[in-house]
Design an enzyme around this catalytic site. Structure first.
Site, PDB file in Angstrom:
ATOM      1  N   ILE A 175       0.595   4.219   0.748  1.00  0.00           N
ATOM      2  CA  ILE A 175       0.523   5.018   1.786  1.00  0.00           C
ATOM      3  C   ILE A 175       0.903   4.441   3.045  1.00  0.00           C
ATOM      4  O   ILE A 175       0.720   5.144   4.367  1.00  0.00           O
ATOM      5  CB  ILE A 175      -0.771   5.738   1.994  1.00  0.00           C
ATOM      6  CG1 ILE A 175      -2.072   4.780   2.250  1.00  0.00           C
ATOM      7  CG2 ILE A 175      -1.315   6.747   0.890  1.00  0.00           C
ATOM      8  CD1 ILE A 175      -3.392   5.576   2.500  1.00  0.00           C
ATOM      9  N   GLU A 176       1.085   3.208   2.998  1.00  0.00           N
ATOM     10  CA  GLU A 176       1.616   2.283   4.177  1.00  0.00           C
ATOM     11  C   GLU A 176       2.847   2.172   4.106  1.00  0.00           C
ATOM     12  O   GLU A 176       3.792   2.996   4.489  1.00  0.00           O
ATOM     13  CB  GLU A 176       0.772   1.144   4.453  1.00  0.00           C
ATOM     14  CG  GLU A 176      -0.680   1.638   4.895  1.00  0.00           C
ATOM     15  CD  GLU A 176      -1.830   0.554   5.157  1.00  0.00           C
ATOM     16  OE1 GLU A 176      -1.260  -0.358   5.866  1.00  0.00           O
ATOM     17  OE2 GLU A 176      -2.663   0.489   4.712  1.00  0.00           O
ATOM     18  N   MET A 177       3.462   0.981   3.877  1.00  0.00           N
ATOM     19  CA  MET A 177       4.783   0.423   3.589  1.00  0.00           C
ATOM     20  C   MET A 177       5.487   0.716   2.156  1.00  0.00           C
ATOM     21  O   MET A 177       6.511   0.885   2.393  1.00  0.00           O
ATOM     22  CB  MET A 177       5.153  -0.989   4.286  1.00  0.00           C
ATOM     23  CG  MET A 177       4.849  -0.904   5.714  1.00  0.00           C
ATOM     24  SD  MET A 177       4.439  -2.621   6.184  1.00  0.00           S
ATOM     25  CE  MET A 177       5.908  -3.181   6.724  1.00  0.00           C
TER      26      MET A 177
ATOM     27  N   ASN B 190       0.801  -1.126  -0.032  1.00  0.00           N
ATOM     28  CA  ASN B 190       0.097  -0.042   0.072  1.00  0.00           C
ATOM     29  C   ASN B 190       0.840   1.149  -0.021  1.00  0.00           C
ATOM     30  O   ASN B 190       1.822   1.501   0.918  1.00  0.00           O
ATOM     31  CB  ASN B 190      -0.866  -0.140   1.227  1.00  0.00           C
ATOM     32  CG  ASN B 190      -1.974   1.067   1.210  1.00  0.00           C
ATOM     33  OD1 ASN B 190      -1.754   2.095   0.504  1.00  0.00           O
ATOM     34  ND2 ASN B 190      -2.996   0.787   2.058  1.00  0.00           N
TER      35      ASN B 190
END
Lengths: 306, 682
Positions: free
Chosen positions: A117-119, A115
């Site tokens: 906007i995550e990792m 993702n």
């Protein structure tokens, strides 16, 4: 796995027939070598693009398996829109993610990795990094019996570790097993929890996590666009603001609350729930009793050294 | 086909059948256990789906709910459905069923969504309903604050609440629809008391929730109870049964095959049995029926059969001369020829009854004579030559016919009696059975006599022609029968030869007579036959006995039959030479009765001629006999051979033979044979 859960469930039913909440078992069987490798991966920042984040960054053991922030921060300081749900006891949920789009832990595990906007790390690159690491390659190969690390391998092994992250021996669980008594306040809180109707959504072995319910069932709650609710999956009007019911276990540790982390305290959360989902405004004593009850749901937190 | 091949074939078939039965068994077993297991799984699936429905219903009524339960059921059912496609039998033979199950799975997926919606919706409905009840309670507590003009509105609230409960119990959405108007009115109504107003407002909220949620609830329930789920499962089950029936067909076909194999095996065994039986009744060489078949044919029958027995004369000689292979050919040709003999209306059956014996069994009609038939057979057989290897080899056959039971025995008796006529018919007059019986009796008598020392020599004195004084004795063998009378051994001689007792006879007579006459000083003569002379042991025994009594040989005369002396000249000659060394003399017995060969007599250097009794018996009345005897005497005198007249039984004959100058006389006129040598010394 499902068989196991059904057996546990039947067993727990036996102990305290007719209570809509059932206790967590002391331990559940798991593959030790897989879990050990999974643990290593869980804490390894190698799985984020800039190697600053690991799974544990947003599912922190010191925050009840969740994030102490309203929403989590991804790589390059990107902000998400959802409050991180707890990884503790996630194995007991009937699906994963706020809108249940993953059917089990393995299906969920890879999502945050790629993702943006995550990792923010593409899965090909993730696997590449692991393959190039001699130690990881050896450890993976000895478990999977093949040389190349696949997505499925990664997902299964992380999931196996997450399986072990259960929090048994909560006071309320011990009460259900007949090993302890609750205080009057706590008992009052439990009674209110049932009679007011909280238990209609927050029930089962995970005190939640087993159905989709509307936030603002009686009195609607504001809905932000582009939120990952059930509507995002099903496109039905009726599914707006419908989420998987979060677990109330260890709730005292996992502030802030609700899918967007908008509520800072347990009291406020309870008050809002009472209003939006049950359509009532109740006294502070009522809320305090409910808080007392909710605090009995905190169990043994897994240590990072196991 | 040899027995081993037959055995192998039968065993192979049997093995195939066994293996087939085994395969069939395991196939059926496999089929039925698998089918039962799968049908059980269908059953389990049905039950699981019913349990799910039960718990859904449970959740609509019970206030406290544990969503884990429904989730468990869903997971179990999904697993059960998926399980079917992992069963190899399903994948192999039940594609249709799997397709139907897939449809069922899709219907179930729809139900799962409906259940999730149910869980969402049901919560709301129950909560709202519970809240309405609570609100009612509260409103009632605040009753005092309600002003009279608000009473109607309050009643309206009560009515709505009651109607909602009724609708919920009735699960009837139409009842809900009647509430719209009342709710609309209350929406705009203002209660005077602010607390009442607050409660009313909240209550109204819940009413609206119900009005919106309850119809949805009914819709969701009908989705959950969509019959398509049950229908698809039933359909899958039906298909499964159909596809299984189709599989059964192959079991049925296989069982047909097994039955066929079984029948073939039985057929084969029966065939081989019959063939075996047939073969055991047939002579392989000639292809005629054999003795066994003959016995069976005549057993237990009332038909008046007659038998013609045909024997190939001197077959053994033929075999020895031409070889066994030629002998077999002869038998085959004979058999063929015999079967071609036409005996119309008599239903003849042909047999090979012995090595060289053939038989024709037929029904003797009253219109025919057995003799005629036998003649026909003989004629028909020989009228055309039998040619083997380009040579005429028609065998000489002896034909015997019998119509008296037991056919074969009677015919055989006639054959064995070597009758001169051909064909010969059996008749009662043959008395052959009696003869055989007699033979057997005589053998036993003989044996008993030997055992009890009742074979004894008798002595008939022979007198001098001049002085009528005893010159010598002739030793005659006698048998003392149980009646204590002595009888001539003559009737027993043939028997003794047949029964291998002849040499024993000679031995005992010689031993006894030598022992007795050793004490006498007179000569004595012993009768020997060619059987004795060619018997090595007998000759040895004679020599031993001669040596045992020193110089007795000078008194011994051996009498030999004239006919035998001629037939076996060389053997006689050797014997004579041998015994002469002991001083023995040789006499020719029954001289003149057959073909007299003077030359032979001279060559053998015979000492004595005994003139045959038939010549002496009537010499006083028979001129021809007289002439013959005269000739013999003349010959003998010229060659210094002594003569003895036998059968001198009257004075007239005694006087007559004296006139002929015969040297010695023997006969009943003088002495009869007696058990001890008569002495006339005084």
């Amino acid at each position: 796995m499902k068989f196991l859960l059904s057996m546990l469930f039947c067993f727990s039913l036996f102990l305290n027939a007719n209570e809509p909440i059932t206790p967590i078992p002391e331990a559940i069987p798991y593959d030790k070598s897989k879990a050990a490798l999974g643990k290593k991966l869980f804490f390894d920042t190698i799985l984020s693009k800039d190697k600053t984040l690991s799974c544990a960054s947003c599912h922190s053991f010191s925050h009840g398996g969740a994030d102490g922030r309203m929403v989590s921060i991804g790589v390059n300081n990107t902000q998400g829109s959802l409050n991180s749900p707890t990884v503790f006891n996630a194995v007991f949920n009937f699906s994963q993610f706020w809108n249940g789009r993953a059917k089990d832990l393995a299906e969920q595990a890879l999502g945050p990795i790629h993702n943006p906007i995550e990792m923010g790390l593409s899965l090909e690159e993730a696997l590449q990094r692991l393959q190039n690491d001699a130690q990881y390659q050896k450890e993976f190969a000895s478990i999977t019996k093949h040389a190349t690390i696949t997505q499925n391998d990664l997902a299964q092994i992380i999931a196996e570790f997450e399986k072990t992250l259960i929090t048994p021996n909560a006071k309320f669980d011990r009460y259900l097993m007949g090993k302890e008594t609750l205080s009057d306040e706590e008992m009052k809180g439990y009674m209110l929890f049932k009679t007011l109707g909280c238990v209609m959504c927050h029930n089962g072995i995970n005190v939640g996590g087993n159905s989709y319910q509307k936030l603002g069932a009686i009195i609607p709650m504001e809905r932000k666009d582009a939120i990952d609710d059930r509507y995002a999956l099903t496109n039905r009007e009726s599914d707006k603001n419908v989420f998987k019911v979060p677990t109330l276990r260890n709730i005292a540790l996992t502030a802030p609350y609700f899918h967007d982390g908008q509520v800072a305290t347990l009291q406020e959360a309870i008050t809002k729930m009472l209003y939006h989902n049950l359509g009532v405004n109740l006294s502070d004593e009522t809320v305090d009793a409910l808080v007392a009850f909710l605090q009995t749901l905190t169990g043994d937190i897994p240590t990072t050294n196991q | 086909m040899r027995i081993y091949q037959k055995l192998f074939l039968t065993s192979a078939l049997g093995l195939i059948a066994l293996v087939s039965i085994f395969i069939f068994n395991s196939f059926s077993h496999h089929y039925f256990t698998k089918r039962n297991a799968i049908e059980l799984q269908f059953k389990s699936l049905e039950i699981a789906e019913k349990k799910l429905d039960y718990d859904i219903l449970h959740d609509t009524f019970f206030l406290y709910v544990n969503h884990d339960i429904l989730n468990q059921h869903i997971a179990t059912i999904k697993e059960m459905i998926a399980q079917f496609s992992t069963i190899p039998v399903m994948v192999e033979s039940h594609q249709q069923t799997l397709l139907a199950l897939n449809e069922h799975s899709q219907a179930f997926e729809k139900k799962i969504q409906a259940i999730y919606d149910f869980q969402t919706n049901n919560t709301v409905v129950k909560n709202a309903t519970a809240a309405i009840v609570t609100m009612q309670q509260r409103l009632f507590q605040l009753n005092a604050l309600v002003l009279p003009e608000d009473r109607q509105a309050l009643n309206r609230i009560n009515t709505i609440a009651g109607t909602i409960l009724l609708a919920k119990n009735a699960q009837d959405v139409h009842i809900i629809n009647t509430l719209h108007h009342d709710i609309d009115v209350l929406e705009t109504y203002q209660f005077h008391d602010p607390r009442v107003m607050e409660l009313a407002k909240t209550t109204l909220f819940h009413f609206n929730v119900i009005v919106e949620a309850f119809p949805k609830f009914i819709a969701i329930m009908s989705q959950i109870n969509d019959p398509v789920l049950v229908q698809t499962l039933e359909h899958a089950k039906t298909l499964f049964v159909q596809e299984s029936e189709a599989q059964l067909k192959s079991i049925t076909h296989f069982s047909y095959l097994l039955v066929l194999l079984y029948l073939i095996s039985i057929g084969m065994i029966t065939f081989f049995l019959f063939k075996s039986e047939k073969e055991s009744r047939m002579d392989a060489l000639t292809q005629l029926a054999n003795r066994k078949a003959y016995e069976e044919k005549i057993a237990h029958t009332n038909t008046p059969f007659a038998l013609i027995l045909i024997n190939i004369k001197k077959f053994k000689h033929y075999n020895d001369f031409y070889g066994i292979h030629a002998g077999d050919r002869l038998l085959q040709e004979t058999a063929k020829r015999i079967t071609r003999i036409a005996l119309p209306t008599m239903n003849p059956t042909f047999y090979r009854l012995g090595a060289d014996d053939f038989g024709i069994l037929f029904e003797l009609p009253q219109t025919h004579e057995l003799k005629t038939i036998a003649d026909t057979v003989l004629y028909e057989f020989s009228k055309e030559p039998i040619i083997i290897d380009g040579e005429i080899r028609t065998p000489t056959i002896a034909v015997v016919a019998s119509a008296s039971t037991p056919l074969l025995e009677t015919a055989d008796m006639v054959l064995k009696s070597k009758q001169q006529t051909n064909p010969t018919l059996y008749n009662e007059g043959f008395n052959l059975r009696e003869i055989i019986k007699d033979n057997v009796t005589k053998v036993q008598e003989l044996k008993n006599a030997f055992a009890e020392n009742r074979i004894v020599p008798f002595y008939q004195p022979i007198v001098s022609g001049d002085t009528h004084r005893i010159e010598k004795y002739e030793v005659l063998a006698r048998i003392i029968l149980p009646d204590n009378h002595a009888y001539s051994i003559f009737p027993y001689l043939r028997i003794a030869k047949e029964a291998n007792l002849y040499s024993q006879l000679t031995k005992t007579i010689i031993e006894q007579s030598f022992a007795t006459l050793a004490l006498s000083d007179k000569d004595f003569s012993i009768n020997l036959s060619i059987n004795d002379i060619v018997n090595h042991e007998t000759v040895l025994m004679i020599c031993d006995t001669l040596e045992r009594y020193p110089r007795i040989g000078e008194r011994v005369i051996f009498e030999l039959l004239e006919s035998e002396a001629i037939d076996d000249y060389n053997a006689i000659r050797d014997f004579i030479t041998k015994v002469r060394t002991y001083g023995c003399r040789i006499a020719i017995d029954d001289f003149g009765s057959g073909y007299s060969n003077f030359a032979h007599i001279l060559n053998l250097s015979i000492d004595i001629i005994k003139i045959d009794g038939s010549l002496i018996k009537n010499i006083d009345t028979d001129a021809k006999a007289n002439t013959i005897v005269e000739t013999i005497v003349g010959f003998a005198r010229n060659t210094s051979i002594k003569t003895v007249a036998e059968f001198v039984h009257t004075k007239a004959i005694a006087d007559h033979v004296k006139n002929l100058c015969i040297d010695e006389f023997q006969g009943f006129y003088f002495y009869e044979p007696s058990s001890t040598p008569i002495n006339d010394d005084n």
